[in-house]
Design a protein around this motif. Structure first.
Motif, PDB file in Angstrom:
ATOM      1  N   ALA A 180       1.669   4.867   5.162  1.00 41.53           N
ATOM      2  CA  ALA A 180       1.113   3.738   4.412  1.00 41.53           C
ATOM      3  C   ALA A 180       1.225   4.037   2.925  1.00 41.53           C
ATOM      4  O   ALA A 180       1.053   5.181   2.499  1.00 41.53           O
ATOM      5  N   PRO A 181       1.530   3.035   2.103  1.00 40.69           N
ATOM      6  CA  PRO A 181       1.640   3.274   0.658  1.00 40.69           C
ATOM      7  C   PRO A 181       0.269   3.561   0.047  1.00 40.69           C
ATOM      8  O   PRO A 181      -0.748   3.044   0.502  1.00 40.69           O
ATOM      9  N   VAL A 182       0.265   4.396  -0.980  1.00 38.51           N
ATOM     10  CA  VAL A 182      -0.962   4.723  -1.716  1.00 38.51           C
ATOM     11  C   VAL A 182      -0.744   4.329  -3.173  1.00 38.51           C
ATOM     12  O   VAL A 182       0.190   4.824  -3.819  1.00 38.51           O
ATOM     13  N   ILE A 194       2.525  -5.085  -2.951  1.00 35.53           N
ATOM     14  CA  ILE A 194       2.927  -3.852  -2.280  1.00 35.53           C
ATOM     15  C   ILE A 194       2.625  -3.943  -0.784  1.00 35.53           C
ATOM     16  O   ILE A 194       3.459  -3.623   0.070  1.00 35.53           O
ATOM     17  N   GLU A 195       1.420  -4.399  -0.445  1.00 36.22           N
ATOM     18  CA  GLU A 195       1.038  -4.506   0.961  1.00 36.22           C
ATOM     19  C   GLU A 195       1.930  -5.507   1.701  1.00 36.22           C
ATOM     20  O   GLU A 195       2.335  -5.261   2.841  1.00 36.22           O
ATOM     21  N   GLU A 196       2.219  -6.621   1.055  1.00 37.92           N
ATOM     22  CA  GLU A 196       3.057  -7.642   1.691  1.00 37.92           C
ATOM     23  C   GLU A 196       4.452  -7.102   1.984  1.00 37.92           C
ATOM     24  O   GLU A 196       4.998  -7.312   3.073  1.00 37.92           O
ATOM     25  N   ALA A 197       5.026  -6.394   1.010  1.00 41.46           N
ATOM     26  CA  ALA A 197       6.375  -5.869   1.197  1.00 41.46           C
ATOM     27  C   ALA A 197       6.411  -4.733   2.217  1.00 41.46           C
ATOM     28  O   ALA A 197       7.354  -4.619   3.005  1.00 41.46           O
ATOM     29  N   VAL A 200       2.002  -3.186   5.674  1.00 42.33           N
ATOM     30  CA  VAL A 200       0.879  -2.353   6.085  1.00 42.33           C
ATOM     31  C   VAL A 200      -0.091  -2.266   4.905  1.00 42.33           C
ATOM     32  O   VAL A 200       0.319  -2.354   3.743  1.00 42.33           O
ATOM     33  N   ALA A 201      -1.365  -2.101   5.213  1.00 43.34           N
ATOM     34  CA  ALA A 201      -2.371  -2.041   4.159  1.00 43.34           C
ATOM     35  C   ALA A 201      -2.240  -0.756   3.345  1.00 43.34           C
ATOM     36  O   ALA A 201      -1.803   0.285   3.861  1.00 43.34           O
ATOM     37  N   LEU A 202      -2.614  -0.829   2.089  1.00 41.56           N
ATOM     38  CA  LEU A 202      -2.644   0.357   1.241  1.00 41.56           C
ATOM     39  C   LEU A 202      -3.656   1.360   1.775  1.00 41.56           C
ATOM     40  O   LEU A 202      -4.735   0.994   2.250  1.00 41.56           O
ATOM     41  N   ALA A 203      -3.312   2.630   1.684  1.00 36.95           N
ATOM     42  CA  ALA A 203      -4.257   3.706   1.958  1.00 36.95           C
ATOM     43  C   ALA A 203      -4.864   4.161   0.635  1.00 36.95           C
ATOM     44  O   ALA A 203      -4.266   3.986  -0.436  1.00 36.95           O
TER      45      ALA A 203
END
Length: 325
Positions: A180-182, A194-197, A200-203
């Motif tokens: 997951a992106p942070v 960022i979440e849309e692309a 997955v939800a941001l961590a």
């Protein structure tokens, strides 16, 4: 585009010199990212701590194999959506990437800028250019070539002057090494985008998250003590300080400029993107007024203002404005 200027800048980089060039975010102070001596020169010019990493700029994603060990599925999605553009991704570094670029970490920050001059410079240079913002460490970033010249003088070997940067604040930084992106630093590309692309939800960042540029508690600061406050309190403090004979600089969104002598006042745009575009240029003008305090009207706390609020919060972090007696 001036190809002769591009050629000259490439020659400077290849001999280990420093080149200031525009990106769509702010001006970068560039050095050959594979040359340890050039990186030492870059850090010395900025006064940058040796363990503070820099971002490596590339012409396109075909050069990633030289700098990164792997791309996670999240990183691939973000690269496809936002590169070239104002996104920096923290990725696993490849063997051979020098410690001076990464701050000794096992990760490296990578960006593919969209500015045509930056792209052409990177394309002709053919390698990675390490390029933090073109200002003294911790100070206000440069959004014009003249900002760089005033700040560094002859310490920079070549300065492009291509007008104001489109975005005006530094890139969004995302740790893309995991599932997951942070979000490590907000920017023009928002958390929601960022979440849309990524799908997955941001961590949340943790104590083990990589160190990233521009994320120290105090950063982006003018020399003048800066305080962020609500409009009515700002007017009250400005009036009190001027009555005490102190000069005051003000950056406001409202048009409530008081009829006070000794106040350097700038009314900033109402729109978040336009405010960000002008922010550093406005702070530099107000800082040059040599006032006792720089008062900034508090901004909305909505998502579109997150990046600007981040910069102002850090700019104010180390300030001790004068007290009103």
């Amino acid at each position: 585009m001036n190809e002769a200027a591009i050629d000259e800048a490439v020659a400077v980089l290849r001999r280990g010199g420093l080149v200031a060039f525009p990106t769509e975010t702010v001006y970068g102070l560039g050095a050959d990212a594979s040359n340890p001596a050039a990186i030492r020169k870059l850090y010395a010019a900025k006064g940058r701590p040796a363990d503070h990493p820099v971002i490596v700029h590339l012409a396109d994603v075909t050069q990633l194999d030289r700098w990164t060990r792997e791309l996670t599925p999240v990183a691939k999605k973000l690269a496809a959506r936002f590169w070239p553009g104002p996104l920096t991704m923290i990725l696993q570094r490849a063997p051979g990437v020098i410690d001076a670029v990464t701050g000794g970490q096992d990760t490296v920050g990578i960006r593919v800028p969209s500015h045509p001059v930056a792209h052409r410079l990177l394309e002709k240079f053919g390698g990675g250019i390490a390029a933090p913002s073109a200002n003294r460490f911790g100070r206000v970033s440069a959004t014009l070539g003249e900002h760089v010249r005033r700040e560094f003088g002859d310490a920079v070997d070549f300065v492009f002057d291509e007008g104001a940067c489109d975005v005006g604040i530094e890139s969004t930084i995302v740790d893309a090494t995991g599932g997951a992106p942070v979000l490590l630093r907000p920017g023009h590309i928002t958390a929601g985008e960022i979440e849309e692309a990524a799908g997955v939800a941001l961590a949340d960042p943790t104590t083990h998250s990589p160190r990233a540029p521009g994320t120290l508690a105090a950063h982006y600061a003018p020399a003048t003590p800066l305080l962020v406050m609500e409009g009515d309190l700002l007017l009250e403090l400005a009036a009190t300080l001027t009555k005490q004979g102190q000069r005051v600089a003000v950056l406001a969104r409202s048009a409530l400029q008081p009829l006070l002598s000794g106040v350097k006042w700038i009314t900033a745009p109402q729109d978040a993107d336009a405010y960000a575009h002008d922010l550093y240029a406005n702070l530099r003008v107000l800082d040059a007024a040599q006032c006792a305090a720089l008062l900034v009207e508090q901004l909305p706390q909505s998502p579109e203002w997150a990046a600007v609020n981040d910069r102002l919060h850090r700019a104010a972090a180390g300030s001790r404005p004068p007290s009103a007696s």
